[in-house]
Structures are given as C-alpha cells and as structure tokens.
Design a protein around this motif. Structure first.
Motif, PDB file in Angstrom:
ATOM      1  N   LYS A   1      12.074   5.559   6.358  1.00 28.72           N
ATOM      2  CA  LYS A   1      11.996   6.986   6.680  1.00 28.72           C
ATOM      3  C   LYS A   1      10.575   7.348   7.091  1.00 28.72           C
ATOM      4  CE  LYS A   1      15.048   7.584   2.811  1.00 28.72           C
ATOM      5  NZ  LYS A   1      15.048   8.000   1.422  1.00 28.72           N
ATOM      6  N   GLY A   2       9.855   6.368   7.648  1.00 32.94           N
ATOM      7  CA  GLY A   2       8.475   6.618   8.040  1.00 32.94           C
ATOM      8  C   GLY A   2       7.494   6.548   6.883  1.00 32.94           C
ATOM      9  N   GLN A   3       7.901   5.904   5.781  1.00 32.30           N
ATOM     10  CA  GLN A   3       7.018   5.800   4.625  1.00 32.30           C
ATOM     11  C   GLN A   3       5.758   5.005   4.971  1.00 32.30           C
ATOM     12  OE1 GLN A   3      10.276   4.795   4.865  1.00 32.30           O
ATOM     13  NE2 GLN A   3      11.187   4.547   2.835  1.00 32.30           N
ATOM     14  N   THR A   4       4.657   5.404   4.360  1.00 30.72           N
ATOM     15  CA  THR A   4       3.417   4.654   4.515  1.00 30.72           C
ATOM     16  C   THR A   4       3.153   3.872   3.235  1.00 30.72           C
ATOM     17  OG1 THR A   4       2.082   6.522   3.772  1.00 30.72           O
ATOM     18  CG2 THR A   4       2.441   6.303   6.155  1.00 30.72           C
ATOM     19  N   TYR A   5       2.379   2.811   3.376  1.00 26.61           N
ATOM     20  CA  TYR A   5       2.058   1.965   2.227  1.00 26.61           C
ATOM     21  C   TYR A   5       0.711   1.289   2.446  1.00 26.61           C
ATOM     22  CZ  TYR A   5       4.212  -1.334   5.481  1.00 26.61           C
ATOM     23  OH  TYR A   5       4.542  -2.049   6.601  1.00 26.61           O
ATOM     24  N   VAL A   6       0.085   0.946   1.332  1.00 28.31           N
ATOM     25  CA  VAL A   6      -1.157   0.185   1.312  1.00 28.31           C
ATOM     26  C   VAL A   6      -0.919  -0.940   0.326  1.00 28.31           C
ATOM     27  CG1 VAL A   6      -3.631   0.235   0.806  1.00 28.31           C
ATOM     28  CG2 VAL A   6      -2.524   2.234   1.854  1.00 28.31           C
TER      29      VAL A   6
ATOM     30  N   THR B   1       0.806 -19.158   6.467  1.00 31.83           N
ATOM     31  CA  THR B   1       1.561 -18.891   5.237  1.00 31.83           C
ATOM     32  C   THR B   1       1.039 -17.583   4.675  1.00 31.83           C
ATOM     33  OG1 THR B   1       1.753 -21.261   4.794  1.00 31.83           O
ATOM     34  CG2 THR B   1       2.158 -19.764   2.946  1.00 31.83           C
ATOM     35  N   THR B   2       1.904 -16.591   4.532  1.00 30.61           N
ATOM     36  CA  THR B   2       1.481 -15.269   4.079  1.00 30.61           C
ATOM     37  C   THR B   2       2.172 -14.906   2.774  1.00 30.61           C
ATOM     38  OG1 THR B   2       1.139 -14.607   6.370  1.00 30.61           O
ATOM     39  CG2 THR B   2       1.315 -12.828   4.745  1.00 30.61           C
ATOM     40  N   TYR B   3       1.390 -14.284   1.878  1.00 33.00           N
ATOM     41  CA  TYR B   3       1.907 -13.850   0.576  1.00 33.00           C
ATOM     42  C   TYR B   3       1.569 -12.385   0.326  1.00 33.00           C
ATOM     43  CZ  TYR B   3       2.468 -18.775  -0.520  1.00 33.00           C
ATOM     44  OH  TYR B   3       2.855 -20.086  -0.496  1.00 33.00           O
ATOM     45  N   TYR B   4       2.547 -11.676  -0.234  1.00 31.28           N
ATOM     46  CA  TYR B   4       2.351 -10.307  -0.709  1.00 31.28           C
ATOM     47  C   TYR B   4       3.380 -10.059  -1.800  1.00 31.28           C
ATOM     48  CZ  TYR B   4       6.282  -9.452   2.388  1.00 31.28           C
ATOM     49  OH  TYR B   4       7.498  -9.509   2.999  1.00 31.28           O
ATOM     50  N   ASN B   5       3.204  -8.993  -2.523  1.00 30.24           N
ATOM     51  CA  ASN B   5       4.077  -8.664  -3.646  1.00 30.24           C
ATOM     52  C   ASN B   5       5.221  -7.777  -3.137  1.00 30.24           C
ATOM     53  OD1 ASN B   5       5.223  -7.443  -5.937  1.00 30.24           O
ATOM     54  ND2 ASN B   5       3.305  -7.576  -7.078  1.00 30.24           N
ATOM     55  N   LEU B   6       6.383  -8.385  -2.870  1.00 28.13           N
ATOM     56  CA  LEU B   6       7.510  -7.631  -2.330  1.00 28.13           C
ATOM     57  C   LEU B   6       7.991  -6.526  -3.276  1.00 28.13           C
ATOM     58  CD1 LEU B   6       9.556  -7.149  -0.066  1.00 28.13           C
ATOM     59  CD2 LEU B   6      10.991  -8.923  -1.099  1.00 28.13           C
ATOM     60  N   PRO B   7       8.121  -6.766  -4.598  1.00 30.93           N
ATOM     61  CA  PRO B   7       8.525  -5.666  -5.481  1.00 30.93           C
ATOM     62  C   PRO B   7       7.546  -4.477  -5.437  1.00 30.93           C
ATOM     63  CG  PRO B   7       8.852  -7.760  -6.600  1.00 30.93           C
ATOM     64  CD  PRO B   7       8.099  -8.048  -5.328  1.00 30.93           C
ATOM     65  N   LEU B   8       6.251  -4.771  -5.305  1.00 29.31           N
ATOM     66  CA  LEU B   8       5.285  -3.685  -5.182  1.00 29.31           C
ATOM     67  C   LEU B   8       5.508  -2.926  -3.878  1.00 29.31           C
ATOM     68  CD1 LEU B   8       2.801  -2.057  -5.977  1.00 29.31           C
ATOM     69  CD2 LEU B   8       1.368  -3.890  -4.992  1.00 29.31           C
ATOM     70  N   TRP B   9       5.714  -3.643  -2.768  1.00 28.88           N
ATOM     71  CA  TRP B   9       5.977  -2.962  -1.493  1.00 28.88           C
ATOM     72  C   TRP B   9       7.210  -2.078  -1.603  1.00 28.88           C
ATOM     73  CZ3 TRP B   9      10.193  -2.998   1.764  1.00 28.88           C
ATOM     74  CH2 TRP B   9      10.014  -2.356   2.982  1.00 28.88           C
ATOM     75  N   GLU B  10       8.279  -2.610  -2.213  1.00 28.85           N
ATOM     76  CA  GLU B  10       9.501  -1.814  -2.370  1.00 28.85           C
ATOM     77  C   GLU B  10       9.231  -0.560  -3.195  1.00 28.85           C
ATOM     78  OE1 GLU B  10      12.052  -4.975  -3.897  1.00 28.85           O
ATOM     79  OE2 GLU B  10      13.165  -4.949  -2.017  1.00 28.85           O
ATOM     80  N   SER B  11       8.459  -0.671  -4.253  1.00 24.90           N
ATOM     81  CA  SER B  11       8.156   0.518  -5.065  1.00 24.90           C
ATOM     82  C   SER B  11       7.339   1.533  -4.269  1.00 24.90           C
ATOM     83  CB  SER B  11       7.423   0.130  -6.359  1.00 24.90           C
ATOM     84  OG  SER B  11       6.082  -0.245  -6.109  1.00 24.90           O
ATOM     85  N   LEU B  12       6.476   1.065  -3.386  1.00 26.33           N
ATOM     86  CA  LEU B  12       5.680   1.978  -2.563  1.00 26.33           C
ATOM     87  C   LEU B  12       6.544   2.733  -1.562  1.00 26.33           C
ATOM     88  CD1 LEU B  12       2.593  -0.334  -1.903  1.00 26.33           C
ATOM     89  CD2 LEU B  12       2.677   1.662  -3.415  1.00 26.33           C
TER      90      LEU B  12
END
Length: 133
Positions: free
Chosen positions: A96-101, A119-130
């Motif tokens: 819905k046009g959400q922004t995240y950092v 090879t890229t890593y990030y915290n998917l659960p954190l992104w989802e919560s954002l």
C-alpha cells in the motif's frame, strides 16, 4: 578495476536505477543467493529477479560500508535499505505504498573484473513488521 571499485560501482548503479550498468558488472554465470528462496545461476535469471524487484519495490541503499579481503576477490557490504513497497510481492503482505528502513548486507565474489556471486541477507520478519505497521 579493483573488487572494491567494482562493487562500489555496482551499488552506485543500483541507487541510480541504472540496471544496464549494474548488469554489465556481472559475469554471465552469476550465482545469486537471495535471502529467501533457491540459488539462481546466470545473468538471465538475475535480470528477471531485478525486474521483479523493481516492479514491487523502490529502494535506495545508504550508510554503505564495503570491505574487501587481502586477495581482492571477496567483498562484504553492509548497508541500510530505504524502501517503498509498491506492489504486492507473492505471498508477502499487501503493498500500500508503505515505507521501510531495514539493515542488510551482502557478500560478493569478484573474478576477472566481474561479480561472480551475490549473496544478500536481511531480516524478513522485521521487514514484514515494518510494512504491516
């Protein structure tokens, strides 16, 4: 060009959304290990991934730190992803046009002047919560 310079140019092209330049820095048999999902091999698969990501997300990387090891073939990169979620991506939450950092990092290999692995890593659960708020 050094591995550091190649990776710096690669990420500068990413931020400029210069996909042609970005892809020109990859080997034809690029190995792409994404945070979620299977390893993909080849520039065609990477190009498809890149277009999908561009369709769903608008991202810029900041606070970048690029480190190389002594042989100059492996590179680690830490950064912050500043993004807008433009279009729902598969089974992920609705866009819905959400922004995240989001903090993230990548490991890359370079040979013969080309990037051969990303090879890229990030915290998917954190992104989802954002994006869910």
């Amino acid at each position: 060009m050094t591995a550091h310079a190649i990776v710096s140019t690669y990420y500068a092209a990413f931020n400029a959304k210069d996909w042609t330049k970005m892809l020109s820095l990859l080997s034809d048999d690029i190995r792409h290990d994404s945070n979620q999902g299977d390893t993909q091999i080849g520039k065609e698969a990477f190009t498809k991934f890149l277009h999908h990501m561009d369709d769903c997300y608008d991202e810029t990387l900041t606070d970048m730190v690029i480190l190389t090891e002594t042989t100059g073939t492996r590179v680690a990169c830490e950064f912050v992803v500043n993004g807008t979620y433009k279009k729902t991506d598969g089974d992920l939450p609705a866009a819905k046009g959400q922004t995240y950092v989001l903090p993230a990092g990548s490991f890359l290999e370079v040979a013969n002047g080309k990037i051969t692995r990303v090879t890229t890593y990030y915290n998917l659960p954190l992104w989802e919560s954002l994006v869910l708020g």
